[in-house]
Scaffold this active site. Structure first.
Site, PDB file in Angstrom:
ATOM      1  N   GLY A   3       0.689  -1.533   0.051  1.00 40.65           N
ATOM      2  CA  GLY A   3      -0.077   0.167  -0.096  1.00 40.65           C
ATOM      3  C   GLY A   3       0.802   1.141  -0.092  1.00 40.65           C
ATOM      4  N   GLY A   4       2.265   1.494  -1.144  1.00 42.87           N
ATOM      5  CA  GLY A   4       3.167   2.203  -0.362  1.00 42.87           C
ATOM      6  C   GLY A   4       3.534   3.464  -1.792  1.00 42.87           C
ATOM      7  CB  THR A   5       1.339   4.102  -4.661  1.00 45.06           C
ATOM      8  OG1 THR A   5       0.172   3.226  -4.241  1.00 45.06           O
ATOM      9  CG2 THR A   5       2.830   3.043  -5.482  1.00 45.06           C
ATOM     10  N   GLY A   6      -0.647   4.578  -1.900  1.00 44.18           N
ATOM     11  CA  GLY A   6      -1.682   5.638  -1.238  1.00 44.18           C
ATOM     12  C   GLY A   6      -1.954   6.109  -0.449  1.00 44.18           C
TER      13      GLY A   6
ATOM     14  CE  LYS B  86      -7.024   1.358  10.191  1.00 43.92           C
ATOM     15  NZ  LYS B  86      -7.064   2.080   9.948  1.00 43.92           N
TER      16      LYS B  86
ATOM     17  NE  ARG C 273      -4.238  -2.121  17.857  1.00 46.38           N
ATOM     18  CZ  ARG C 273      -4.281  -1.274  18.396  1.00 46.38           C
ATOM     19  NH1 ARG C 273      -4.446  -1.185  19.594  1.00 46.38           N
ATOM     20  NH2 ARG C 273      -4.007   0.173  18.179  1.00 46.38           N
TER      21      ARG C 273
ATOM     22  N   GLY D  58       0.497   5.860   2.409  1.00 45.88           N
ATOM     23  CA  GLY D  58       2.022   5.198   1.904  1.00 45.88           C
ATOM     24  C   GLY D  58       2.159   6.090   1.362  1.00 45.88           C
TER      25      GLY D  58
HETATM   26  N1  LIG Z   1      -6.435   9.321  10.454  1.00 51.50           N
HETATM   27  C1  LIG Z   1      -6.689   9.537   9.747  1.00 51.50           C
HETATM   28  O1  LIG Z   1      -7.265  10.686   8.757  1.00 51.50           O
HETATM   29  C2  LIG Z   1      -6.728   8.633   8.077  1.00 51.50           C
HETATM   30  C3  LIG Z   1      -6.582   8.861   7.033  1.00 51.50           C
HETATM   31  C4  LIG Z   1      -7.268   8.155   6.197  1.00 51.50           C
HETATM   32  C5  LIG Z   1      -6.446   6.601   6.056  1.00 51.50           C
HETATM   33  N2  LIG Z   1      -5.957   6.198   7.294  1.00 51.50           N
HETATM   34  C6  LIG Z   1      -6.198   4.814   7.481  1.00 51.50           C
HETATM   35  O2  LIG Z   1      -4.272   5.039   7.100  1.00 51.50           O
HETATM   36  C7  LIG Z   1      -4.711   3.520   6.345  1.00 51.50           C
HETATM   37  C8  LIG Z   1      -3.777   3.308   4.649  1.00 51.50           C
HETATM   38  O3  LIG Z   1      -5.055   4.393   4.306  1.00 51.50           O
HETATM   39  P1  LIG Z   1      -5.368   5.088   3.426  1.00 51.50           P
HETATM   40  O4  LIG Z   1      -6.650   5.675   2.801  1.00 51.50           O
HETATM   41  O5  LIG Z   1      -3.676   5.976   2.423  1.00 51.50           O
HETATM   42  O6  LIG Z   1      -5.203   4.312   1.719  1.00 51.50           O
HETATM   43  P2  LIG Z   1      -5.418   3.738   0.460  1.00 51.50           P
HETATM   44  O7  LIG Z   1      -4.687   5.128  -0.618  1.00 51.50           O
HETATM   45  O8  LIG Z   1      -6.873   3.956   0.629  1.00 51.50           O
HETATM   46  O9  LIG Z   1      -5.454   2.162  -0.548  1.00 51.50           O
HETATM   47  C9  LIG Z   1      -3.653   2.249  -0.122  1.00 51.50           C
HETATM   48  C10 LIG Z   1      -3.179   1.231  -0.711  1.00 51.50           C
HETATM   49  O10 LIG Z   1      -4.029  -0.503  -0.913  1.00 51.50           O
HETATM   50  C11 LIG Z   1      -3.540  -1.145  -1.489  1.00 51.50           C
HETATM   51  N3  LIG Z   1      -4.320  -2.580  -1.303  1.00 51.50           N
HETATM   52  C12 LIG Z   1      -4.768  -3.885  -1.635  1.00 51.50           C
HETATM   53  N4  LIG Z   1      -5.752  -4.046  -2.091  1.00 51.50           N
HETATM   54  C13 LIG Z   1      -6.969  -2.850  -1.577  1.00 51.50           C
HETATM   55  C14 LIG Z   1      -8.410  -2.807  -1.288  1.00 51.50           C
HETATM   56  N5  LIG Z   1      -8.897  -4.105  -1.626  1.00 51.50           N
HETATM   57  N6  LIG Z   1      -9.094  -2.055  -1.256  1.00 51.50           N
HETATM   58  C15 LIG Z   1      -7.789  -0.856  -0.819  1.00 51.50           C
HETATM   59  N7  LIG Z   1      -6.235  -0.750  -0.847  1.00 51.50           N
HETATM   60  C16 LIG Z   1      -6.169  -1.978  -1.557  1.00 51.50           C
HETATM   61  C17 LIG Z   1      -3.164  -0.653  -2.741  1.00 51.50           C
HETATM   62  O11 LIG Z   1      -2.193  -0.937  -2.997  1.00 51.50           O
HETATM   63  P3  LIG Z   1      -1.383  -1.406  -4.857  1.00 51.50           P
HETATM   64  O12 LIG Z   1      -2.106  -1.029  -5.168  1.00 51.50           O
HETATM   65  O13 LIG Z   1       0.021   0.000  -4.792  1.00 51.50           O
HETATM   66  O14 LIG Z   1      -1.529  -2.802  -4.180  1.00 51.50           O
HETATM   67  C18 LIG Z   1      -4.123   0.828  -2.838  1.00 51.50           C
HETATM   68  O15 LIG Z   1      -2.809   1.815  -3.192  1.00 51.50           O
HETATM   69  C19 LIG Z   1      -5.965   2.674   6.765  1.00 51.50           C
HETATM   70  O16 LIG Z   1      -5.362   1.790   7.707  1.00 51.50           O
HETATM   71  C20 LIG Z   1      -7.004   3.885   6.592  1.00 51.50           C
HETATM   72  O17 LIG Z   1      -7.690   3.132   8.179  1.00 51.50           O
HETATM   73  C21 LIG Z   1      -5.893   7.422   8.053  1.00 51.50           C
END
Ligand SMILES: NC(=O)c1ccc[n+]([C@@H]2O[C@H](COP(=O)([O-])OP(=O)(O)OC[C@H]3O[C@@H](n4cnc5c(N)ncnc54)[C@H](OP(=O)(O)O)[C@@H]3O)[C@@H](O)[C@H]2O)c1
Length: 315
Positions: free
Chosen positions: A13-16, A135, A139, A19
Site C-alpha cells: 500500500g506504499g503508493t496510497g 482493525k 489486533r 503510504g
Molecule cells: N488518520 C486519518 O485521518 C486517516 C485517513 C485516511 C486513511 N487512514 C488510514 O491509513 C491506512 C491507509 O489508508 P489509505 O487511505 O492511505 O489507503 P488507500 O489510499 O485507500 O489504499 C492504499 C493502498 O492499499 C492497497 N490495496 C490493496 N488492496 C486493497 C483493497 N482491496 N482496497 C484498498 N486498498 C487496497 C493499494 O495498493 P497497491 O495498488 O499499490 O497494491 C492501495 O493503493 C488505513 O489504515 C486507513 O484507515 C487514516
C-alpha cells in the site's frame, strides 16, 4: 532480538494516500535502510509509473504482484526483516493472511499493520465503533495467533491535511472552507484534538523503524500538535488577514447525522463517526509517545506550517 535492526523493508500500500508519505520518508531516512521494497498491484504499477520511477531513482525496489496470492507474498518476503502494511480500508482484511505468511516466513521479524489513524482501543466505547471493527479483529488475530513476529501499531490520530477541509454536504461534522472564509466548529470550538500531518506520519514511521526495541509490542500514539478548532480558526484568520464566519454544531446533532448516514448506508458514514470520535476527545492522552521516537516539535510540522500548506493547496 536485542540486536535486531530494521534494514530490509517491504511495504504494502506504499503508493496510497498515506503510504506514499511513508515510502518517501523511508527513502529519505538517514542513515539509509539497506533495502526498501514496495509491493504493488499491476494497476497501481501502471497508473503510478511516474511516481514509481522517481522513487526507483532514489533506491526503491518494486515488486508487482497480487497481495492476495500466497505465492507472490511468500516470494516478496524472502530476505525481508520488516513489513509495513499501509493498505486502504477496503483491503484491511487481507492482512490476516499477510500476517500469517509473515509469521511463517524465515526472515520477517517485525510487522506494522495498517493503522495510521484513530486509537481503536481508546476507551470503553471503542470496541463498538463501526470503523474500528476490522482493525480490532486484526489486533485480536495478532494476539491470539502470532508467537514469533513482533508487531507495532503507529496510531496517528486524524491527518490535519484531511480534517481541516469541510466535506461538501458533511460540513456539520466540522472543517474549514477557505474560499468562503467559513469555519464549522463543534460545540464551542474549544475541544482539543491531536493531529498528525501526513508528512509527519512518514517521519514517525521512519523513526519507529529506527527504534525497534522501544517500539516492539506497542501502539505508539504520535502527534504533530494538539490544538482546538478555535486555534485553527485563529491561525486561518491570521494568515488570511480576515474575520471568518463561524457555524457551530452540537455533538448531539452530529450523532443524529451519523446515525442517519449509517442507516442510509452512505460511504461517508465512517468519516462522520471518526470526526465525532475526534471531537469527543478520542485523540487525547496524558502524554503521547513522540519522545520514545525522539521526535520533538522542531522536527515536526507546526499548526502555522500546516495551515499555510492547506491554504497553498487551494491556490
Ligand atoms: N488518520 C486519518 O485521518 C486517516 C485517513 C485516511 C486513511 N487512514 C488510514 O491509513 C491506512 C491507509 O489508508 P489509505 O487511505 O492511505 O489507503 P488507500 O489510499 O485507500 O489504499 C492504499 C493502498 O492499499 C492497497 N490495496 C490493496 N488492496 C486493497 C483493497 N482491496 N482496497 C484498498 N486498498 C487496497 C493499494 O495498493 P497497491 O495498488 O499499490 O497494491 C492501495 O493503493 C488505513 O489504515 C486507513 O484507515 C487514516
Amino acid at each position: 532480538m536485542s540486536s535486531f535492526t530494521a534494514s530490509r523493508i517491504l511495504i504494502f500500500g506504499g503508493t496510497g494516500t498515506i503510504g506514499r508519505y511513508i515510502t518517501s520518508a523511508l527513502l529519505r531516512a538517514k542513515p539509509a535502510f539497506q533495502q526498501v521494497v514496495l509491493f504493488t498491484s499491476p494497476k497501481s504499477a501502471q497508473e503510478k509509473a511516474a511516481q514509481l520511477n522517481e522513487w526507483k531513482a532514489q533506491g526503491l525496489s518494486v515488486i508487482v504482484g497480487d497481495l492476495t496470492s500466497e505465492a507472490d507474498v511468500t516470494a516478496a518476503y524472502k530476505g525481508v526483516d520488516t513489513v509495513i502494511s499501509a493498505v486502504g480500508r477496503g483491503g484491511l482484511q487481507h492482512q490476516f493472511e499477510l500476517l500469517r505468511l509473515a509469521e511463517a516466513s524465515e526472515s520477517v521479524q517485525w510487522f506494522l499493520p495498517s493503522e495510521f489513524g484513530t486509537d481503536i482501543e481508546h476507551n470503553d466505547k471503542s470496541p463498538n465503533e463501526r470503523p474500528h471493527q476490522v482493525k480490532l479483529q486484526v489486533r485480536k488475530y495478532i494476539r491470539e495467533n502470532l508467537k514469533r513476529l513482533k508487531v507495532t501499531y503507529v496510531v496517528t490520530g486524524p491527518y490535519f491535511d484531511m480534517w481541516v477541509n469541510a466535506v461538501p454536504d458533511f460540513e456539520v461534522a466540522g472543517g474549514f472552507l477557505p474560499d468562503q472564509k467559513k469555519a464549522y466548529v463543534i460545540e464551542d470550538g474549544n475541544g482539543k484534538v491531536g493531529f498528525c500531518t501526513m508528512s509527519d506520519v512518514g517521519k514517525f514511521v521512519a523513526a519507529t523503524l529506527k527504534a525497534p526495541q522501544e517500539s516492539f509490542g506497542k501502539a505508539l500514539k504520535v502527534q504533530s500538535f494538539v490544538v482546538t478548532p478555535n486555534e485553527v480558526l485563529a491561525e486561518y484568520e491570521r494568515q488570511t488577514g480576515a474575520k471568518w464566519e463561524v457555524v457551530k454544531t452540537l455533538l448531539d446533532e452530529i450523532r443524529a447525522f451519523e446515525t442517519k448516514k449509517w442507516e442510509e448506508g452512505h460511504p461517508l458514514a465512517t468519516l462522520v463517526t471518526l470526526r465525532r470520535i475526534w471531537a469527543e476527545g478520542g485523540t487525547l492522552y496524558a502524554q503521547n509517545d513522540n519522545h520514545i521516537l525522539g521526535l520533538g516539535p522542531e522536527a515536526l510540522d507546526s499548526l502555522e506550517a500546516a495551515v499555510k500548506k492547506a491554504l497553498a493547496a487551494r491556490r
